[in-house]
Design an enzyme around this catalytic site. Structure first.
Site, mmCIF file in Angstrom:
data_model
loop_
_atom_site.group_PDB
_atom_site.id
_atom_site.type_symbol
_atom_site.label_atom_id
_atom_site.label_comp_id
_atom_site.label_asym_id
_atom_site.label_seq_id
_atom_site.Cartn_x
_atom_site.Cartn_y
_atom_site.Cartn_z
ATOM 1 N N ASN A 1 0.747 13.601 -29.286
ATOM 2 C CA ASN A 1 -0.305 12.776 -28.707
ATOM 3 C C ASN A 1 -0.947 13.496 -27.526
ATOM 4 O O ASN A 1 -0.500 14.563 -27.118
ATOM 5 C CB ASN A 1 0.277 11.422 -28.292
ATOM 6 C CG ASN A 1 -0.734 10.300 -28.365
ATOM 7 O OD1 ASN A 1 -1.897 10.478 -28.038
ATOM 8 N ND2 ASN A 1 -0.284 9.143 -28.798
ATOM 9 N N HIS B 1 12.124 26.679 -11.140
ATOM 10 C CA HIS B 1 12.092 27.573 -9.985
ATOM 11 C C HIS B 1 13.373 27.417 -9.175
ATOM 12 O O HIS B 1 13.861 26.309 -8.979
ATOM 13 C CB HIS B 1 10.905 27.231 -9.072
ATOM 14 C CG HIS B 1 9.590 27.667 -9.620
ATOM 15 N ND1 HIS B 1 9.101 28.939 -9.468
ATOM 16 C CD2 HIS B 1 8.656 26.999 -10.324
ATOM 17 C CE1 HIS B 1 7.931 29.033 -10.045
ATOM 18 N NE2 HIS B 1 7.630 27.862 -10.581
ATOM 19 N N THR C 1 17.603 15.653 -18.669
ATOM 20 C CA THR C 1 18.187 16.787 -17.948
ATOM 21 C C THR C 1 19.405 17.370 -18.660
ATOM 22 O O THR C 1 19.872 18.437 -18.278
ATOM 23 C CB THR C 1 18.610 16.357 -16.532
ATOM 24 O OG1 THR C 1 19.568 15.304 -16.638
ATOM 25 C CG2 THR C 1 17.410 15.889 -15.725
#
Length: 193
Positions: A85, A115, A166
């Site tokens: 989408n 990072h 995660t």
């Protein structure tokens, strides 16, 4: 007459533009199967690092974004018959692999790196930690989901809207929340009825 005019202006013209876009991307090295559709103003770079199967749809504003460095292999690999989408971003420094027959809601961000941070270096000088992301087949990813580095979603997973994934998720599992957690069995059973 009005519906024919609407079809020609709004649907057929987008199909022609999509085919032209794919011709350009292939000429720049993208490996793409047949009957793919890439609509509207998204962004693609380093086409030679992207491999797409067949019958995929990328709607308005999708970004396929491999790392902007020379690399001889694939950083984004997508199977067949996926629907992406609007406003999806796949940000790949290592490898993002997506299986087949998946549905992705709007405003999704998938990244295989993050990072580092710490004292002594400016934010733009911090090194990248590069990993990978693997999404199986037959998954349903809700709107505004974020999928982070080193996550593997097993086949048949469902990720609820707004989740931040995660950790890896077992096949057939339903997760939601920030960070994404497995939903209790009684909730997932009621969702399947």
């Amino acid at each position: 007459m009005r519906s024919l005019l609407e079809y020609l202006l709004l649907t057929a013209s987008r199909g022609v533009a999509s085919r032209f876009r794919l011709v350009v991307y292939r000429s720049l090295g993208m490996r793409a199967g047949v009957h793919n559709r890439i609509e509207g103003l998204g962004r693609v770079r380093r086409c030679s690092q992207i491999e797409i199967g067949s019958y995929n749809t990328f709607t308005q504003g999708c970004w396929l974004w491999p790392n902007d460095e020379n690399y001889e292999d694939v950083r984004i690999r997508i199977g067949n018959r996926n629907y992406f989408n609007r406003n999806l971003m796949i940000d790949a420094c290592g490898l993002v692999e997506i299986g087949s027959h998946n549905m992705f809601g709007p405003d999704i961000y998938i990244t295989d790196s993050n990072h580092a941070f710490g004292p002594g270096l400016k934010p733009n000088e911090q090194p990248m930690h590069v990993g990978r992301v693997k999404i199986g087949s037959c998954c349903w990813i809700g709107a505004k989901v974020v999928i982070l580095k080193d996550v593997e979603l097993g086949d048949g997973c469902v990720v609820g809207a707004g989740a931040v994934v995660t950790r890896s998720v077992s096949p057939g599992t339903v997760v939601a929340g920030v960070p994404a957690q497995r939903l209790p069995q009684r909730v997932t059973q009621s969702l399947s009825k």
